[in-house]
Scaffold this active site. Structure first.
Site, PDB file in Angstrom:
ATOM      1  CG  HIS A   1      55.763  59.903 111.709  1.00 35.75           C
ATOM      2  ND1 HIS A   1      55.485  59.250 112.778  1.00 35.75           N
ATOM      3  CD2 HIS A   1      56.041  61.235 111.919  1.00 35.75           C
ATOM      4  CE1 HIS A   1      55.658  60.176 113.752  1.00 35.75           C
ATOM      5  NE2 HIS A   1      56.232  61.298 113.168  1.00 35.75           N
TER       6      HIS A   1
ATOM      7  CE  LYS B   1      55.080  64.124 115.194  1.00 36.17           C
ATOM      8  NZ  LYS B   1      56.462  63.665 115.372  1.00 36.17           N
TER       9      LYS B   1
ATOM     10  CG  ASP C   1      59.226  92.040  88.264  1.00 33.24           C
ATOM     11  OD1 ASP C   1      59.720  92.097  89.569  1.00 33.24           O
ATOM     12  OD2 ASP C   1      58.754  91.148  87.792  1.00 33.24           O
TER      13      ASP C   1
END
Length: 526
Positions: free
Chosen positions: A142, A169, A350
């Site tokens: 991590h 991971k 828009d």
């Protein structure tokens, strides 16, 4: 890619609909084992495929009986994680006790355990070669600061693989949305099962697009805000908002580019509409700092179409190889399509959405010679950004006399010269009432969540307007609209503009006619 989850725990109809093997894992964090068991049942009901048991969240923990109970009573496959503080978790105790608990989980029948790369050598030593055949070993890393280069990520994956991991991971942190591209590059080329996440709001698409790029699993929380890492969506949103089970390698990617952007209801509108007709696309929030850098990075045909909101509508012009003449005249783009040759086409929907909604609001008024109830009206536009330009242009086209009010007078004046209008500073607006029955259109983010108490104009001044429109639609009734209504003016909400401008965008995205009734039904509850 191997699907480890026993199909017996899945609903038959879910399997029939499923187009990918990527799993949804619900992190389970609670003070006690009893609370965890309740959350496990909730995870099962929510549609998760497995649970991550975050042992480090428990206030008291007796390894053997607690792990045994959690495994035996869990209705889903289990992944045990005992995250230490040095890797972003809550466990601050003895390292050998922590690793012993993970080894115990492996022995007692956990389906997966997660061991940090920094601890894997020590963990392997405690196994003495007695690794469970049933339990898959996830080795994780991590990075809570940044996302390394593609080369460094590749080296990291190689190190994790070499450690004996069954599943690789890694989780990084997005400093910019373009960081996610490097993680996709690693994921799609991985030869081993891989879980790769980019944390934070700018990393959201890494979590949603796992099935497209071949990720082994993604994490989905059971409750909004109760996350085990920054940026996790809920299981419910993965399944019901993003149509997660339907995503695959051929899924086209769409999104709304903005800053801020998480308030936008566009994903809700487009994803439900895509699902209703079986269109293979997914629409996401894209928190973008630099739009030119975004398009340089995500240049493949997979990134097929985009809505564009504050503050990127003008900068988007320079990113497009071709621009619709109206958008060029307005000087702002809110819809971008990637052509089959990879080049970008920009247009502006828009002004159509806003002007048609305002005209509908005025229909009860005296019809004008030109046929538009706006003809001859004094039309005040607040804001000189992309949406302000679009609405000023549209009002002028309909024969209105336009005034631009902006915080910075110079910007108001610049737009006024282009459109053929008058200019004011926003400070002057409350005392500006040369006549009654004027039209007011707020195109700024003033009054948008979370600053719902803000308004661009005093309530006293609103009595001079017959209709007030607000482009903000979160909340639907802003303070400006509430006070306008109390002052006797008709109001037109941003939701009506939002639906109107979305019709053409949907048709450009899909090549299909817009499901107008469905759009109205989806937005009617907001």
């Amino acid at each position: 890619m191997e699907l480890v989850v026993d199909s017996g725990v899945k609903k038959m109809e879910d399997e029939a609909m499923r187009k990918n093997q990527t799993l949804i894992c619900a992190p389970i964090m609670a003070d006690s084992v009893d609370q965890m068991l309740i959350l496990m049942q909730k995870a099962k009901i929510s549609g998760a495929d497995l649970v991550e048991v975050r042992v480090d969240s428990l206030k008291s923990f007796n390894p053997r009986p607690d792990i045994d109970t959690l495994i035996k009573q869990c209705p889903l496959p289990t992944l045990f994680t005992y995250r230490p503080t040095w890797e972003g978790g809550q466990y601050a105790g003895d390292e050998m006790s922590r690793l012993d608990a993970l080894r115990l989980a492996m022995e007692l029948g956990a389906d997966y355990i997660d061991v940090e790369l920094k601890a894997i050598d020590e963990f392997n030593n405690t196994l003495h070669g007695n690794k469970s055949a049933k339990c898959k070993l996830i080795v994780s890393s991590h990075n809570y600061e940044s996302t390394p280069s593609a080369e460094d990520l590749g080296n990291l994956v190689a190190r994790i693989q070499a450690s004996g991991a069954d599943i690789v991971k890694f989780a990084t942190t997005a400093q910019d949305i373009t960081d996610v591209a490097r993680v996709f590059q690693i994921t799609v080329h991985s030869q081993v099962p891989i879980i790769a996440m980019v944390m934070g709001e700018k990393g959201l698409m890494s979590r949603i697009l796992c099935p497209k790029f071949g990720g082994y699993l993604t994490f989905g929380t059971l409750e909004v805000g109760k996350v085990s890492a920054p940026g996790q969506p809920t299981v419910e949103d993965l399944l019901n908002l993003y149509n997660f089970r339907q995503l695959g390698p051929d899924t086209k990617i769409f999104g709304i580019i903005g800053k801020p952007v998480s308030h936008s209801k566009s994903p809700l509108l487009y994803n439900e509409s895509f699902r209703s007709v079986g269109f293979n696309g997914v629409f996401m929030h894209l928190l973008v700092d630099d739009i030119a850098n975004f398009f340089r990075t995500y240049s493949s045909l997979d990134f097929a179409g985009f809505s564009c909101t504050i503050p990127h509508k003008e900068a988007a012009l320079d990113c497009c190889a071709e621009i619709d003449p109206t958008a060029k005249a307005i000087g702002a783009v809110n819809c971008i399509i990637r052509r089959p040759d990879g080049k970008l086409f920009g247009c502006n929907t828009d002004y159509i959405g806003a002007i048609s909604a305002i005209e509908e609001g005025l229909q009860g008024s005296q019809p004008s010679i030109s046929g538009s109830p706006l003809a001859g009206k004094l039309f005040v536009v607040i804001g000189a950004g992309g949406a302000g330009k679009a609405i000023a242009y549209g009002a002028k086209e309909k024969g209105a006399r336009v005034v631009i009010a902006n915080r910075t007078y110079e910007r108001a004046r610049e737009l006024a010269i282009v459109v053929g209008a008058d200019a004011l500073s926003l400070d002057e607006l409350s005392n500006f009432h040369p006549e009654n029955d004027m039209i007011l259109a707020n195109t700024t983010s003033i009054g948008m969540q979370p600053k719902v108490d803000d308004t661009p104009i005093s309530k006293e001044a609103l009595k001079h307007y017959s209709l007030v429109f607000d482009a903000v639609y979160t909340p639907k009734i802003t303070r400006l609209l509430r006070e306008a209504q109390e002052s006797g003016a008709k109001i037109v909400t941003g939701v009506e503009m939002f639906i109107g401008q979305a019709y053409e965008q949907y048709e450009r995205f899909t090549g299909l006619p817009a499901p107008k009734e469905l759009f109205k039904n989806i937005m009617s509850t907001y």
